[in-house]
Design an enzyme around this catalytic site. Structure first.
Site, PDB file in Angstrom:
ATOM      1  N   HIS A   1       0.836  -1.215   0.000  1.00 28.63           N
ATOM      2  CA  HIS A   1       0.000   0.000   0.000  1.00 28.63           C
ATOM      3  C   HIS A   1       0.868   1.261   0.000  1.00 28.63           C
ATOM      4  O   HIS A   1       0.459   2.293   0.501  1.00 28.63           O
ATOM      5  CB  HIS A   1      -0.931   0.039   1.214  1.00 28.63           C
ATOM      6  CG  HIS A   1      -1.777  -1.166   1.395  1.00 28.63           C
ATOM      7  ND1 HIS A   1      -3.088  -1.236   1.023  1.00 28.63           N
ATOM      8  CD2 HIS A   1      -1.489  -2.382   1.924  1.00 28.63           C
ATOM      9  CE1 HIS A   1      -3.588  -2.430   1.329  1.00 28.63           C
ATOM     10  NE2 HIS A   1      -2.628  -3.147   1.878  1.00 28.63           N
TER      11      HIS A   1
ATOM     12  N   GLU B   1      10.087   6.940 -16.928  1.00 26.46           N
ATOM     13  CA  GLU B   1       8.748   7.471 -17.227  1.00 26.46           C
ATOM     14  C   GLU B   1       8.268   7.031 -18.612  1.00 26.46           C
ATOM     15  O   GLU B   1       7.109   6.675 -18.806  1.00 26.46           O
ATOM     16  CB  GLU B   1       8.762   8.998 -17.175  1.00 26.46           C
ATOM     17  CG  GLU B   1       8.959   9.560 -15.785  1.00 26.46           C
ATOM     18  CD  GLU B   1       9.165  11.065 -15.850  1.00 26.46           C
ATOM     19  OE1 GLU B   1       8.184  11.804 -15.732  1.00 26.46           O
ATOM     20  OE2 GLU B   1      10.327  11.506 -16.051  1.00 26.46           O
TER      21      GLU B   1
ATOM     22  N   LYS C   1      16.628  20.410 -12.444  1.00 29.43           N
ATOM     23  CA  LYS C   1      15.947  19.133 -12.659  1.00 29.43           C
ATOM     24  C   LYS C   1      16.847  18.049 -13.227  1.00 29.43           C
ATOM     25  O   LYS C   1      17.658  18.305 -14.113  1.00 29.43           O
ATOM     26  CB  LYS C   1      14.741  19.333 -13.593  1.00 29.43           C
ATOM     27  CG  LYS C   1      13.629  20.168 -13.037  1.00 29.43           C
ATOM     28  CD  LYS C   1      13.019  19.606 -11.767  1.00 29.43           C
ATOM     29  CE  LYS C   1      12.194  18.368 -11.982  1.00 29.43           C
ATOM     30  NZ  LYS C   1      11.072  18.519 -12.883  1.00 29.43           N
TER      31      LYS C   1
ATOM     32  N   SER D   1      15.420  19.922 -17.607  1.00 25.10           N
ATOM     33  CA  SER D   1      14.250  20.727 -17.954  1.00 25.10           C
ATOM     34  C   SER D   1      14.697  21.943 -18.741  1.00 25.10           C
ATOM     35  O   SER D   1      15.754  22.518 -18.473  1.00 25.10           O
ATOM     36  CB  SER D   1      13.555  21.168 -16.676  1.00 25.10           C
ATOM     37  OG  SER D   1      12.804  22.339 -16.879  1.00 25.10           O
TER      38      SER D   1
END
Lengths: 477, 477, 477, 477
Positions: B157, B291, B284, B278
């Protein structure tokens, strides 16, 4: 204060809507037989390892056995407030036998418990579906034998293409179903490892004998990683994908039954017992069963997507999202199982119209390939032979004739290699018999495939004739 | 007038938009090597059966061999007007060798030809993907060996649950991948029957030796029904379903890499070589590869749905709809293959932060199960032990302490069975080692699984260390 | 012999398994209220046109009204043998009022009847879901107002990116939900035409007044083609697609709640009333409701696929496949509706940890963009400014400092344009306030959006504060 | 060292495989026109706000304009190493105009840039698809007008049901397409808000005038939340769902063309220009275009699933997964657009066989409803009338007669209400004309619908006759 199994650190009860939202007992009570068998195996193993006393084991086993009978007979009272099947069973057990019941969960978590239940249930459901596939195969085997002499047009692009036997067409369906069966068997085999002993995610500190409980439950062995064992459901995706493949096959069979039932084709007349009428149009006799089989394909594909979407991007190990594995799996099995059975009955009782099929062979130039093959066999390069035949089709079409009605002169006007024996080649019966390759429509080949199918069924313990009879197979055309 | 292979009875050329709509050569030229191997096998078999002369066979084989080289080297000029890969190859061949080329299609149809090509291509693609899975397994195997001593919290969880080894977690990924591999192997095996000789739908009148061409092409045998052989694509559904299962697994691995790369977790630092920045935010360092792997899962699930929808409700045998089988199959393999490789590189070069993981073990009461097990081992029924531990978690939480910081007195206030040795049980290292069941996180168990994995790879001819090195595996943490 | 509505030309009863397979009353009885309203409107219209006598109409209307009450109170006895909801109602009516009941179906078919029922049901379900969306919006609106001053890191790629307001983040969810609402409204509007009078497929010979029954049922008009009206279900696809879009939105909200509930983030603590524990691990407090919402997304996407697959390739007009439209539509609404409600309760009762969020702003260089913007505002081309900031992040990272801890000298070492006021720009409060564009996170902008949302809800008759209170919104953080 | 836009803090170049894996320029270069228009609008706005000098703006605008022409003419050289379309354009611009180019990205991120591009592209694609729908509607409108007098059987369950007009059937397709058009319009409208100014996720500190750039780009306004504006793709899901609905409609039309082209139906003969032949069977004329349209439905449904899976469970705001939004959107539009066009050509050139359709009306008892209605009109309760008609169908079927061939005596044997005028009711022409309700098949009703369609097209600026002519509509049957 909460009576939940996990209530220790909670100060507030679960919100009523949240409780309803998360309760699963309505769905997962279907796992009760597997759940109880799993608990019995776990308890016995704990006894063998000295974690539970013999007396506790005995109490647990007899308590669970009693509960199992009550569930089977419908007497057991389910309590939605007890969340799920596991807690319903365990809470009832503890209420009846006291402390021993509260010891049952030693060395176990609901995470490995439910993973075990699902593997047991799904394994058995796979075998049950295989038996239903065998039943449909039995009906098809008997009907193929009955109609070995019936010729029909084979189609591509829904255009009449070449003559085949009706039996050959029915056997094509059998090939599809055999592979579906193979996939279900593979899935059942691959999932057949026991997750029991994986605990919540990291095994347990109790000295379990995982092999013992695995063996008692009919597993081939134990899983090799506790995080994976409680956190993956790929075996369900594999199974439902096999069912989706099968459902698509059934949709194709159903499509053909619908087509063949149309006034335009007229190849088959479904029995009154498997058709329905219209509330408005008195003449209608609709092939509803086939349509429903076709329509229900969507459910099974939807079930598969449902599982894949649920699992996408979930971190290990168990997440509550996985509770949503059950509805699609149950629905996919229910849908495919019912479809298989209703198709078996529909096909067993259908009347095929051999005359209509034969008549269809006379139109549509399904003998044009014979012309091309005839020339190619005489040494004309196939591409040229194909062009000659194409032009002759056009000639015949424009003259409103069939190819066999063209005179030898007309044929020779396109190519000098034609001789009188060409007319023999155009006879559909001859054309089919000349296709005597393995997998081809010639009588000998089809007959051999029917025998092989019957033998395969026999080897699985299936008496195809007896089953077809049980499905009310008709003996006339 | 039309120069198409089928032009005989047509009076009008195909509409330009229709031609563009139906042309497939841009996609199916990828089948060229398989198509040519299939044609060579077909020609040789026709020669052996006396349908083609030895000279014709020789011309065909050398002509096709030359075309194959040109295609491989990129010199071959594809003609979109020639519809598809089959016609491009055959037309070029005939242009070069004349009549012999026009005889190649004897006893064959594009329907059995393309079915053969797809089975060959897909079988080989399955094996190639298995090799890529093995490469990722190799990297994971080496990294698991490196980090055998690193402890981390296991999660359920997305809450810290119990301590495990990082290696144990990496091995969970391996289990998932091994099953994906097994499914691809099963699919490759099941599809490995030759459809050649099935003709357009009803075999052919020529005396083909189906077994010979099957053997030359590495098939295990021949298909058993001509209608089925040209009219079904369930083997593609099965394969893409296996890939979808794999893609979902990769999405889960990717999700964990993304999570672990976050500042909040900080368990891993992906290499600069596998992250990007970025255009707006200079600080970043984004885990883009993970992803993208996660996002591309959608493609593969979409590809699977695409196939199922295409096949739903199609009557037998071949329908042109089936041309749409290629884009999803090619896309699914390309996507999964690239994802496997980019993950292998990402994981090979990632730095795991053992200290950060260990620190995480100190928070979140991941030792609460030890308390409950401790009591259960002393004979307290597990359900009661669980409640006691739950209350102690609450006590500690309210006091801002860890469980190990509670005094023996505080522990005994909840249950008299606690003694001084309880503190030993709370040590994560001890807790993990006590989980020494098969599939559990204890060092011996994990170590055995690593060895078993290495041996399995070895048995498949895979040197895991060499492959990991090729992927630039780093040797520091 | 058959008692079915269509039994006239049938000699044999429906097979029992076929009857079970095709019976739909278990599912479609949910349409009873709509079915009865439709029948009443039809009867009244037939009366107005003189097809039924006033007395017959009166009997039908009062008979149906009585049945409707019995169904609502649960007293009505459903007969599975009567196929579906329509026949259950009509058969009961006829049993009670005699011949008048048998006249009700004049000028109507089940095909236009069920199409009418589904449009009525779905239209109302759309509006009900919109109300549930409004409730969740109300809770979010109130919570956004409460936390207007709380800053948190905004993320991209799950990496800390730039500072925003918590309220701004909550409002992003509102934007998503507002569009979902708009799509449901559009769907409801587009489907709001009456199919009544389309008959089985070709209208009817009776002089119906389609406009009258349409008006009585709240339709905006009548459908324009009878074949289309009984043979299409695109309005259900549109609706379920809107629900799938919404479900995906809810999965994203749920994902964030799960993330934020982790020990690693610690941004939110879900109430005990919306979390559950573990049967094995006493410390666990799991965000199960959010996980279930996320997991149930699969169902809704599956439902959508189910409908699309069912409809693919169906010829006009009605086919029995369409009976399968109901389960996915009912399931999609039930799932989304329950998810909306449980999220409203979860968010109303969650405690946000402003201190933890603020602390997270101090790490991860979320102020790096400020450095680049600072330079760009001084005339440095943005691409260069971005590079300078990137290098400074590296300098700070290597030195274990934050950007604000770098000395002016260190800053100037990279670019001479830095001056003392740069430190002001690095303050998150300032950084957020400077983002004062429409849709940006500055207080004024966020505050305006909250007001606008409250006003929109008000305009729809929704008192957001009252609703949030009903969901138990907490007033502390 | 990296030349990437974000290279500042990176020490190592991107791995080659990772670069290939993440590069998107092959796909997203299709956005170039929109990207450049967006950049020009952004630059002009920055100029108006004094952020850029007039000179810089001028250089940027003319530089970008030149690049746009080069792209359009195919002269622009794309650099895969430059990641994506945005960086290709910007890098080239900066190389050419120097520092001004490097200033263009001020106050912007690729996140709001690509969101803007996708909205612009998709909005325009929606309108282009609407135009293609209008073209198909035009062809159908003209053909419906041509065949107003042609009667055919309407079908349900693929069984002949009741007589309708061919025009009525063609208009049913139009209704479906009109709704598809409406959904695309709604999607285009809902997405028509400018995300420019949302920055990476939190707007920007520069004083942008969001309204100005929005207006220049034809947006109706600006988005209201920066996190949402860069982090959601629901507008693509909505659009592709509308396309999937349309694709399913086209699959149904295609299915009917395939059916009607079969020898069994023979209702239509597709033109040679829209059919193909077989490489093996010389007689074949296959409706490949319709089959491909039907088969390609799978792609579009797959594209929709692909998007939903990609978005499921993503936290806000931008994640790299979203790069995967483009392939399915482009593919869905390309597929539906080409299908619409090829169907328009196919239908424009198809020959309908009115005689064959009329003949089909004479078989299958499609006049049975007339018998029931006849009795009902005489006061017999409909349910009884339906039973009488059912029995008469059976009588006629057993006697090998049509209903009209039954004698008045035979009719009266079943019900005394029959009189001589019953035979008039059985005439299909009369039966159709009596169905004169709105949406019914009577000539007046169909004619009115054709006019209404023509007027709607006219109101959208579409000359249906001119377009049908352009698609080569034939004027004979």
């Amino acid at each position: 204060m909460s009576e939940k199994s996990w209530g220790g650190r909670f100060e507030q009860d679960l919100d009523a809507q949240a409780a309803a939202f998360s309760a699963s007992v309505d769905v997962d009570k279907r796992l009760a037989p597997q759940d109880i068998r799993g608990s019995i195996a776990h308890a016995r193993m704990l006894g063998a390892r000295g974690v539970l006393s013999a007396q506790d084991v005995e109490r647990i086993v007899s308590g669970l056995t009693a509960i199992a009978s009550e569930i089977e007979s419908g007497q057991f009272v389910w309590d939605p407030a007890a969340e799920d099947v596991h807690m319903n069973v365990e809470a009832t057990l503890t209420k009846r036998i006291g402390e021993a019941g509260a010891r049952l969960h030693t060395g176990r978590s609901r995470n490995d418990q439910v993973a075990t239940d699902m593997r047991l249930w799904t394994r058995e459901a796979c075998y049950a579906s295989c038996a239903r596939i065998d039943a449909l195969l039995s009906v098809l085997c008997v009907r193929a034998q009955q109609h070995l002499s019936v010729l029909m047009p084979g189609y591509t692009h829904m255009q009449r293409a070449q003559p085949v036997r009706l039996s050959h067409h029915l056997l094509a369906w059998c090939e599809m179903l055999e592979r579906d069966r193979g996939r279900l068997q593979d899935a059942a085999r691959r999932m057949n490892l026991s997750p029991l002993g994986s605990g919540a995610l990291a095994a347990t500190t109790f000295p379990l004998d995982r092999a013992q409980s695995a063996k008692e439950l009919g597993f081939d062995g134990v899983t090799h990683n506790s995080l994976d064992a409680v956190g993956d459901r790929d075996f369900l995706v594999e199974t439902v994908a096999a069912l989706a493949n099968c459902a698509v096959h059934l949709s194709r069979i159903a499509e053909e039954l619908v087509l063949w039932s149309s006034q335009e084709f007229g190849f088959v007349q479904m029995s009154d017992a498997f058709t329905t009428g219209s509330s408005m149009m008195p003449q209608k006799k609709n092939p509803d069963m086939a349509e429903l089989v076709r329509g229900k394909t969507g459910r099974v594909v939807g079930d598969l997507v449902s599982l894949l979407v649920m699992l996408k991007g979930l971190p290990l190990a168990y997440n509550r999202d996985m509770q949503e594995d059950k509805p699609p799996v149950f629905d996919a099995f229910d849908t495919v199982d019912a479809s298989l059975t209703v198709l078996a009955g529909s096909i067993a009782s259908a009347r095929f119209d051999a005359a209509r099929m034969r008549r269809a062979l006379g139109e549509g130039f399904v003998d044009a390939t014979e012309l091309a093959d005839y020339l190619a066999a005489k040494g004309v390069p196939f591409r040229s032979a194909h062009h000659v035949a194409g032009r002759l089709v056009k000639t015949a079409f424009d003259a409103g004739k069939t190819l066999a009605q063209l005179s030898l002169q007309e044929l020779r006007a396109e190519h000098a290699a034609f001789e009188a024996d060409v007319y023999l080649a155009l006879d559909p019966e001859v054309a089919v018999e000349r296709r005597a390759l393995p997998g081809g429509p010639a009588r000998s080949m089809v007959s051999a495939e029917i025998s092989a199918l019957r033998d395969r069924l026999q080897a699985r313990g299936v008496d195809s004739q007896a089953i077809a009879t049980r499905f009310g197979v008709i003996t006339e055309p």
